[in-house]
Enzyme design. Sequence first.
Site, PDB file in Angstrom:
ATOM      1  N   LYS A 102     -39.543  21.019 -13.857  1.00 29.49           N
ATOM      2  CA  LYS A 102     -39.634  19.601 -13.523  1.00 29.49           C
ATOM      3  C   LYS A 102     -41.035  19.167 -13.920  1.00 29.49           C
ATOM      4  CE  LYS A 102     -40.365  16.436  -9.742  1.00 29.49           C
ATOM      5  NZ  LYS A 102     -40.170  16.062  -8.335  1.00 29.49           N
ATOM      6  N   GLY A 163     -42.224  10.143  -1.765  1.00 28.27           N
ATOM      7  CA  GLY A 163     -42.469  10.244  -0.326  1.00 28.27           C
ATOM      8  C   GLY A 163     -42.436   8.925   0.429  1.00 28.27           C
ATOM      9  N   ALA A 189     -37.277  10.874  -6.332  1.00 26.55           N
ATOM     10  CA  ALA A 189     -38.289  10.220  -5.475  1.00 26.55           C
ATOM     11  C   ALA A 189     -37.845   8.872  -4.938  1.00 26.55           C
ATOM     12  CB  ALA A 189     -39.618  10.047  -6.192  1.00 26.55           C
ATOM     13  N   GLY A 190     -38.202   8.649  -3.685  1.00 24.89           N
ATOM     14  CA  GLY A 190     -37.989   7.354  -3.053  1.00 24.89           C
ATOM     15  C   GLY A 190     -36.862   7.291  -2.047  1.00 24.89           C
ATOM     16  N   ASN A 211     -37.118  15.445  -1.490  1.00 25.86           N
ATOM     17  CA  ASN A 211     -37.757  16.441  -0.628  1.00 25.86           C
ATOM     18  C   ASN A 211     -38.119  15.805   0.714  1.00 25.86           C
ATOM     19  OD1 ASN A 211     -39.262  18.464   0.587  1.00 25.86           O
ATOM     20  ND2 ASN A 211     -40.556  18.856  -1.151  1.00 25.86           N
ATOM     21  N   THR A 212     -39.051  14.824   0.682  1.00 23.98           N
ATOM     22  CA  THR A 212     -39.533  14.234   1.928  1.00 23.98           C
ATOM     23  C   THR A 212     -38.411  13.599   2.754  1.00 23.98           C
ATOM     24  OG1 THR A 212     -41.591  13.761   0.765  1.00 23.98           O
ATOM     25  CG2 THR A 212     -41.285  12.691   2.891  1.00 23.98           C
TER      26      THR A 212
END
Lengths: 260, 65
Positions: A102, A163, A189-190, A211-212
């Site tokens: 990635k 995040g 992301a997001g 992830n977050t």
Amino acid sequence: MPENNDKLVIAGREFDSRLMVGTGKYADFPQMVAAIEASGAQIITVAVRRVNISDRNKESLLDHIDLKKYTLLPNTAGCYTADDAIRTCRLAREAGLSDFVKLEVLGDERTLFPNNEELLKAAAVLINEGFTVLPYTSDDPIVCRRLEDLGCAAVMPLGAPIGSGLGIRNPYNLRIILDTVKVPVIVDAGVGTASDAAIAMELGCHGVLMNTGIAGAQDPVAMALAMNLAVRAGRLAYRAGRIPMKLHANASSPLAGLIA
Amino acid sequence: MNITINGEAASIEPLSVQDYLIQLGIDPRRVAVELNREILPKGAYPGTALKEGDSLEIVHFVGGG
């Protein structure tokens, strides 16, 4: 099952799950393992960092991950130049013995938005060295097309800043990207909650990476399952073909046979 | 002799990269090593002797997104 044979194909490799998850920010390894399991993900991202030489008592991430079950996707998080990202990818390949990376090259610390100039430079070098490159990029159709032209195996536009949990901020750009490139489009992301993931999939995106959104939830394992279901639900809804939106009502029950 | 490991100075006895990793308690299968900015393939760890002034980077996978 309608989901049967709906594989995500990246660089000729087939995956049943369209959700990719990170391994960062968990309270401990058992929680991480349980969340990954609940997510159903088959591709999991990891970061490459220096071994702590002075304190060797810490457990290793790979002691907790079944490498027969999961495909590791090492990232270049924290790299701000093409050179640093390339160096990190070479180390990652040596550590993991896989060509999947990635690729992210960041522009600044406040936004963590990509530096697309450096990203394109790094992608060209890495593809030439035989890497399977999955780049984290802006939701810019032109940059995505250039990444595809270079030979990236997928493009991974952001839904919102890393995040942030702000969700899919520009669905129209994602639709244009889907219309522009032939490689898989994976929102990276997001995503903050299940509906964000479902929206990305309903747009026709081929996968979602997060992830977050999972690790930062109050109950990460429950949220991992929610994301698993949302990605599958969104994909099914996309394939099922939604009804057109209409301004006015359209009765579901027949008008014939009313008693009055 | 003196080498640099992960950006920090260290004084060590002459030995191979493989033996140095083991001495540090590091499983060589779980890391990647750069010697003087060049990737050192795993198969080369036992046969590569560290020299005065060498710079080593030893990395592994950690949690990340």
